[in-house]
Design an enzyme around this catalytic site. Structure first.
Site, PDB file in Angstrom:
ATOM      1  CG  HIS A  10       0.810   3.068   5.718  1.00  0.00           C
ATOM      2  ND1 HIS A  10       0.600   1.824   5.153  1.00  0.00           N
ATOM      3  CD2 HIS A  10       1.718   2.871   6.717  1.00  0.00           C
ATOM      4  CE1 HIS A  10       1.341   0.928   5.770  1.00  0.00           C
ATOM      5  NE2 HIS A  10       2.024   1.537   6.727  1.00  0.00           N
ATOM      6  CB  CYS A  49      -0.983  -0.001   1.167  1.00  0.00           C
ATOM      7  SG  CYS A  49      -0.245  -0.131   2.785  1.00  0.00           S
ATOM      8  CG  ASP A  69      -3.737  -0.524  -3.877  1.00  0.00           C
ATOM      9  OD1 ASP A  69      -4.588  -1.254  -3.380  1.00  0.00           O
ATOM     10  OD2 ASP A  69      -2.974   0.189  -3.212  1.00  0.00           O
ATOM     11  CG  ASN A  70      -2.038  -3.750  -3.937  1.00  0.00           C
ATOM     12  OD1 ASN A  70      -1.483  -3.768  -5.020  1.00  0.00           O
ATOM     13  ND2 ASN A  70      -1.745  -2.880  -2.994  1.00  0.00           N
TER      14      ASN A  70
END
Length: 384
Positions: A72, A12, A275-276
């Site tokens: 983050h 991330c 994204d993932n």
């Protein structure tokens, strides 16, 4: 426009760094999740001063710059009132910020929210609180305020949802709407979802599904190989995950509705991306331990040369919130009771956080975790 070949990193923080700078994540010091700085320039876990961030460029060109949600992009050691804030949102070009700086948080009771550079002092959240709603409320408020103050001034907002990252938490009414939709299992679901992607031209004709996930500890088996109880549990996980996606859809709908109401929709570039895929902190069976205190750190010291002697120690500690940790270090362990020899100074140790269920006592947890092997650390996120 739909972009069907978006390149992302498998983590991330690097994806966020690449999105906000337009650079390869290693080039901006975020080649891994932003928690520690191991001493290499591609892994400093914070955005360097010599690499401009999108918000800095936009603000320099007359935009109001706003952010809500997950950041983050700074080291754990800086996540405190006395920490270095050079890689915090306000120091990287944002006029306003509301959200959480860490990898994840409890969506019903966030552990530590920030407004600007200051911690939001909250002991108790109201009944029915849900973070996605709170972030959306704040985003709409920010937009209204800047447009009311200066209608002609353009704005840039970066909205990074906490969902659908772990933990899987959502409002009950959203879960009810998903009940029963995933009972057919993931094998059938994958086949059904591939067909419309081929039809829409997202993937070419003849595309075949890739194998199920096969990494150790994260491997996925054929749906029919699980017991009825396991299938019921896993279908429930998918229902909750889908309900979290629905909550994000509603958030996006609220933002669009606001822009249409203000007459700004046709004058706005709106980019939605993920994204993932699903977060894997729960490993192959899921977990309820993200926000509970671990029982112990199990440590085994190994002498530098082969020997029949072995030294073991167990230490009590709290880990960072919701994190499964793997590490190796040097620890001059003490001998066992009755031993007359100590291990060599600086014996290499391996340890992991052990998180047993609440029904197990601390003493049982400590003894049962004494011989555990090193755990895997896996960080992924879904929505940006």
């Amino acid at each position: 426009m739909r972009y069907a070949n978006f390149h992302v990193t498998p983590l991330c923080s690097p994806t966020r760094a690449a999105l906000l700078t337009g650079r390869n994540s290693h080039a901006v010091g975020v080649g891994m999740v932003s928690n520690i700085d191991p001493g290499f320039p591609g892994y400093t876990s914070e955005l360097p001063a010599n690499q401009p961030v999108m918000a800095e460029v936009m603000r320099a060109n007359g935009y109001s710059t706003l952010m809500v949600g997950k950041w983050h992009l700074c080291k754990d050691s800086d996540l405190n009132e006395a920490g270095d804030k050079t890689s915090w949102p306000l120091q990287r070009g944002f006029d306003q910020y509301y959200g959480f700086l860490e990898a994840m948080t409890n969506l019903h009771h966030p552990h530590r929210l920030y407004e600007g550079n200051s911690v939001v002092d909250t002991d108790r959240y109201p009944e029915g609180y849900y973070l996605t709603d709170d972030l959306t409320d704040r985003a709409t408020r920010m937009i209204r305020e800047v447009k009311s103050a200066k209608p002609d001034k353009p704005f840039f907002i970066y909205f990074a949802h906490g969902a659908v990252h772990a933990p899987l938490q959502v409002k009950a009414e959203h879960i009810r709407r998903q009940r029963g939709r995933y009972a057919i299992g993931w094998d059938e679901l994958r086949a059904r979802r591939l067909a419309p992607q081929v039809e829409l031209g997202i993937v070419p004709e003849g595309t075949r599904l890739p194998p199920r996930n096969f990494e150790e500890g994260l491997d996925v088996q054929p749906w029919e190989s699980y017991s009825p109880r396991e299938r019921e549990l896993f279908a429930r996980y998918m229902e909750v995950y889908a309900a979290m996606v629905e909550s994000i859809d509603q958030s996006v709908g609220r933002l669009r509705g606001l822009l249409e109401e203000m007459g700004e929709w046709e004058n706005t570039i709106f980019i939605f991306t993920s994204d993932n895929g699903a977060s894997c902190e729960g490993f192959d069976k899921g977990s309820t331990q993200y926000h509970r205190r671990p029982s112990a750190i199990s440590v085994r010291a190994r002498p530098r040369k082969p020997t029949t002697r072995r030294w073991t120690r167990t230490a009590w500690a709290d880990p960072p919130l919701g994190r499964t940790t793997r590490a190796a270090g040097r620890w001059p362990a003490t001998p066992r009771s009755g031993s007359t020899r100590s291990p060599p100074s600086g014996a290499v140790t391996r340890y992991r956080w052990s998180c047993p269920g609440p029904e197990r006592s601390a003493s049982r947890a400590a003894s049962s975790s004494a011989n555990t092997s090193m755990s895997r650390t896996c960080y992924r996120r879904c929505s940006t």
